[in-house]
Structures are given as structure tokens and as C-alpha cells.
Write a protein that holds these residues in place. Structure first.
Motif, PDB file in Angstrom:
ATOM      1  N   LYS A  64     -44.219 -18.033  -9.767  1.00  0.00           N
ATOM      2  CA  LYS A  64     -44.504 -18.279  -8.350  1.00  0.00           C
ATOM      3  C   LYS A  64     -45.567 -17.275  -7.884  1.00  0.00           C
ATOM      4  N   PRO A  65     -46.569 -17.725  -7.131  1.00  0.00           N
ATOM      5  CA  PRO A  65     -47.606 -16.801  -6.635  1.00  0.00           C
ATOM      6  C   PRO A  65     -46.979 -15.635  -5.859  1.00  0.00           C
ATOM      7  N   GLY A  66     -47.430 -14.428  -6.193  1.00  0.00           N
ATOM      8  CA  GLY A  66     -46.897 -13.225  -5.575  1.00  0.00           C
ATOM      9  C   GLY A  66     -45.626 -12.717  -6.226  1.00  0.00           C
ATOM     10  N   GLN A  67     -45.122 -13.453  -7.229  1.00  0.00           N
ATOM     11  CA  GLN A  67     -43.897 -13.053  -7.936  1.00  0.00           C
ATOM     12  C   GLN A  67     -44.093 -13.135  -9.452  1.00  0.00           C
ATOM     13  N   GLU A  68     -45.289 -12.817  -9.894  1.00  0.00           N
ATOM     14  CA  GLU A  68     -45.639 -12.982 -11.310  1.00  0.00           C
ATOM     15  C   GLU A  68     -45.120 -11.864 -12.209  1.00  0.00           C
ATOM     16  N   ARG A  69     -44.591 -10.816 -11.625  1.00  0.00           N
ATOM     17  CA  ARG A  69     -44.070  -9.697 -12.418  1.00  0.00           C
ATOM     18  C   ARG A  69     -42.624  -9.436 -12.016  1.00  0.00           C
ATOM     19  N   VAL A  70     -41.758  -9.326 -12.990  1.00  0.00           N
ATOM     20  CA  VAL A  70     -40.343  -9.086 -12.748  1.00  0.00           C
ATOM     21  C   VAL A  70     -40.003  -7.656 -13.149  1.00  0.00           C
ATOM     22  N   LEU A  71     -39.420  -6.938 -12.198  1.00  0.00           N
ATOM     23  CA  LEU A  71     -39.011  -5.558 -12.446  1.00  0.00           C
ATOM     24  C   LEU A  71     -37.495  -5.443 -12.416  1.00  0.00           C
ATOM     25  N   ALA A  72     -36.963  -4.686 -13.381  1.00  0.00           N
ATOM     26  CA  ALA A  72     -35.566  -4.261 -13.338  1.00  0.00           C
ATOM     27  C   ALA A  72     -35.595  -2.912 -12.628  1.00  0.00           C
ATOM     28  N   VAL A  73     -34.916  -2.833 -11.514  1.00  0.00           N
ATOM     29  CA  VAL A  73     -34.895  -1.624 -10.699  1.00  0.00           C
ATOM     30  C   VAL A  73     -33.504  -1.017 -10.840  1.00  0.00           C
ATOM     31  N   ARG A  74     -33.410   0.080 -11.581  1.00  0.00           N
ATOM     32  CA  ARG A  74     -32.114   0.748 -11.763  1.00  0.00           C
ATOM     33  C   ARG A  74     -31.936   1.721 -10.607  1.00  0.00           C
ATOM     34  N   ILE A  75     -30.864   1.489  -9.822  1.00  0.00           N
ATOM     35  CA  ILE A  75     -30.579   2.356  -8.684  1.00  0.00           C
ATOM     36  C   ILE A  75     -29.200   2.986  -8.854  1.00  0.00           C
ATOM     37  N   THR A  76     -28.951   4.033  -8.081  1.00  0.00           N
ATOM     38  CA  THR A  76     -27.641   4.665  -8.155  1.00  0.00           C
ATOM     39  C   THR A  76     -26.583   3.746  -7.560  1.00  0.00           C
ATOM     40  N   ARG A  77     -25.402   3.791  -8.131  1.00  0.00           N
ATOM     41  CA  ARG A  77     -24.299   3.027  -7.554  1.00  0.00           C
ATOM     42  C   ARG A  77     -23.957   3.576  -6.174  1.00  0.00           C
ATOM     43  N   GLN A  78     -24.142   4.867  -5.991  1.00  0.00           N
ATOM     44  CA  GLN A  78     -23.893   5.464  -4.679  1.00  0.00           C
ATOM     45  C   GLN A  78     -24.830   4.841  -3.637  1.00  0.00           C
ATOM     46  N   GLY A  79     -26.107   4.671  -3.970  1.00  0.00           N
ATOM     47  CA  GLY A  79     -27.060   4.036  -3.065  1.00  0.00           C
ATOM     48  C   GLY A  79     -26.713   2.576  -2.828  1.00  0.00           C
ATOM     49  N   TRP A  80     -26.385   1.868  -3.910  1.00  0.00           N
ATOM     50  CA  TRP A  80     -26.002   0.455  -3.808  1.00  0.00           C
ATOM     51  C   TRP A  80     -24.831   0.284  -2.846  1.00  0.00           C
ATOM     52  N   GLU A  81     -23.803   1.097  -3.045  1.00  0.00           N
ATOM     53  CA  GLU A  81     -22.624   0.977  -2.198  1.00  0.00           C
ATOM     54  C   GLU A  81     -22.893   1.459  -0.769  1.00  0.00           C
ATOM     55  N   ALA A  82     -23.795   2.430  -0.603  1.00  0.00           N
ATOM     56  CA  ALA A  82     -24.194   2.854   0.747  1.00  0.00           C
ATOM     57  C   ALA A  82     -24.884   1.697   1.465  1.00  0.00           C
ATOM     58  N   ALA A  83     -25.738   0.977   0.756  1.00  0.00           N
ATOM     59  CA  ALA A  83     -26.404  -0.185   1.356  1.00  0.00           C
ATOM     60  C   ALA A  83     -25.370  -1.237   1.740  1.00  0.00           C
ATOM     61  N   LEU A  84     -24.445  -1.539   0.841  1.00  0.00           N
ATOM     62  CA  LEU A  84     -23.439  -2.555   1.123  1.00  0.00           C
ATOM     63  C   LEU A  84     -22.548  -2.150   2.297  1.00  0.00           C
ATOM     64  N   SER A  85     -22.308  -0.856   2.453  1.00  0.00           N
ATOM     65  CA  SER A  85     -21.455  -0.399   3.556  1.00  0.00           C
ATOM     66  C   SER A  85     -22.132  -0.599   4.915  1.00  0.00           C
ATOM     67  N   ARG A  86     -23.448  -0.780   4.920  1.00  0.00           N
ATOM     68  CA  ARG A  86     -24.196  -0.983   6.167  1.00  0.00           C
ATOM     69  C   ARG A  86     -24.612  -2.444   6.349  1.00  0.00           C
ATOM     70  N   ALA A  87     -24.092  -3.309   5.501  1.00  0.00           N
ATOM     71  CA  ALA A  87     -24.549  -4.699   5.465  1.00  0.00           C
ATOM     72  C   ALA A  87     -23.885  -5.580   6.511  1.00  0.00           C
ATOM     73  N   THR A  88     -24.660  -6.559   6.947  1.00  0.00           N
ATOM     74  CA  THR A  88     -24.184  -7.634   7.804  1.00  0.00           C
ATOM     75  C   THR A  88     -24.535  -8.944   7.109  1.00  0.00           C
ATOM     76  N   LEU A  89     -23.571  -9.849   7.062  1.00  0.00           N
ATOM     77  CA  LEU A  89     -23.838 -11.166   6.471  1.00  0.00           C
ATOM     78  C   LEU A  89     -24.864 -11.909   7.310  1.00  0.00           C
ATOM     79  N   THR A  90     -25.771 -12.594   6.654  1.00  0.00           N
ATOM     80  CA  THR A  90     -26.802 -13.343   7.377  1.00  0.00           C
ATOM     81  C   THR A  90     -26.217 -14.521   8.152  1.00  0.00           C
TER      82      THR A  90
END
Length: 188
Positions: A64-90
Motif C-alpha cells: 500500500k502506498p506509504g506503507q511499503e516498509r514494515v517495522l517490528a517495534v520492540r517496546i517495553t511491556r511497562q510502556g505498553w501497559e502504561a498506554a493501555l491504562s490510558r486507553a479509551t475504546l473508539t
């Protein structure tokens, strides 16, 4: 959380892998710097997805144009869970969604050929007020998966989906802390 809405991901004791697809200029700059830098936009929401098959569907296997490269982004689980703790369902009240630092939506998971499955995959939108934290504090590493994606896509196109699936990262159910389950459940 119902099994239909489990988070499936590649993770270890301290990190989780999420996937993103970008234009070559953004991917090249990020890979060279080891983190997101311009031309990556720090002024708009960025969506991260722990499901490799879902991102393959979304990016049309990096075609897809603008999505020609796929990156695996390894993040901390602490960051992941911090993001989820601030999440609102769309699907929440539009005023709440507009104010949310992080958006969560659930979309049908995909088979290697792109067919919708009967369980859902989480997509997490990191809002512009948290993007610097995501980019500077949570990211552990960036890996270019584009060659692997292209090889898998070629196998699928030639009727070798099972062989292609061996190139997919191993994903298993993520052990979400109980305190986060209710906030992320679409039925709440």
C-alpha cells in the motif's frame, strides 16, 4: 476478557513487539537512528499493532502506498501497559474519545490470505501527547521486516500459505493485568 478479544503478541519478560508500516523515508531514518526521527510525525496519532497478520492485511503486505516498509517495534511491556491504562475504546462516547491520550479499537484478526477470522485483534493509537514518550522511552529496538514480508507475500501468491506462515513471528496470548481487562473490553 473474552477469548474473542485476547491480545496476541510476540513478547518476552520485559518487552512486546508491535508492528507499523511506513513510507521508505520514515523507515530508513528510523532504522538509521535506532528510534523514530523526522520525517516521522510527532504531531499526530500513531497506531501500533501487536498482530503481524492484521498489519499484513492493513498494509497489503507492504504494497500500500506509504506503507511499503514494515517495522517490528520492540517496546517495553511497562510502556505498553502504561498506554493501555490510558486507553479509551473508539466505540466510547465521542467526547471521551476526543480527549483520550490513547485509543483502542478491536478489528477482526486476519488469516494469511486476508480472510476475517472469528476473533479480534487490538490496535492501539498513541496520541500526540504521548508520542515522544513512546519514541524516546518505550522503544527498545526497531527491525526492518520488509524482506521477510515480501518473501511471505510471494509464497502466499503462489499458493504456499502454510510455508509463508512459518515466516510469521510467533504470537501467543498476552497476559494482560486484570486491572486493564475491564477498560479494554468492548462489552463494557
Amino acid at each position: 476478557m473474552a477469548p474473542q478479544y485476547e491480545i496476541r503478541a510476540d513478547y518476552d519478560a520485559h518487552t512486546i513487539v508491535v508492528y507499523q508500516a511506513y513510507a521508505p523515508a520514515i523507515a530508513d531514518a528510523a532504522l538509521q537512528a535506532g528510534r523514530f526521527v523526522a520525517p516521522f510525525s510527532f504531531h499526530r496519532m500513531t497506531w501500533i499493532k501487536p498482530s503481524f497478520p492484521w498489519l499484513m492485511h492493513r498494509s497489503n503486505w507492504a504494497r500500500k502506498p506509504g506503507q511499503e516498509r514494515v517495522l517490528a517495534v520492540r517496546i517495553t511491556r511497562q510502556g505498553w501497559e502504561a498506554a493501555l491504562s490510558r486507553a479509551t475504546l473508539t466505540t466510547a462516547d465521542p467526547a471521551a474519545v476526543a480527549q483520550a491520550a490513547v485509543h483502542v479499537q478491536w478489528d477482526p484478526e486476519r488469516s494469511p490470505r486476508g480472510a476475517a477470522l472469528n476473533h479480534y485483534s487490538i490496535q492501539v493509537g498513541i496520541g500526540r501527547h504521548l508520542i515522544r514518550t513512546f519514541a524516546d522511552d518505550w522503544i527498545v529496538s526497531l527491525t526492518d521486516l520488509t524482506p521477510q514480508v515480501r518473501k511471505a507475500a510471494a509464497l502466499i501468491q503462489t499458493g504456499q500459505a502454510a510455508k509463508a506462515q512459518r515466516l510469521f513471528p510467533a504470537e501467543r496470548v498476552y497476559p494482560l493485568p486484570r486491572r486493564l481487562e475491564g477498560a479494554l473490553s468492548p462489552g463494557r
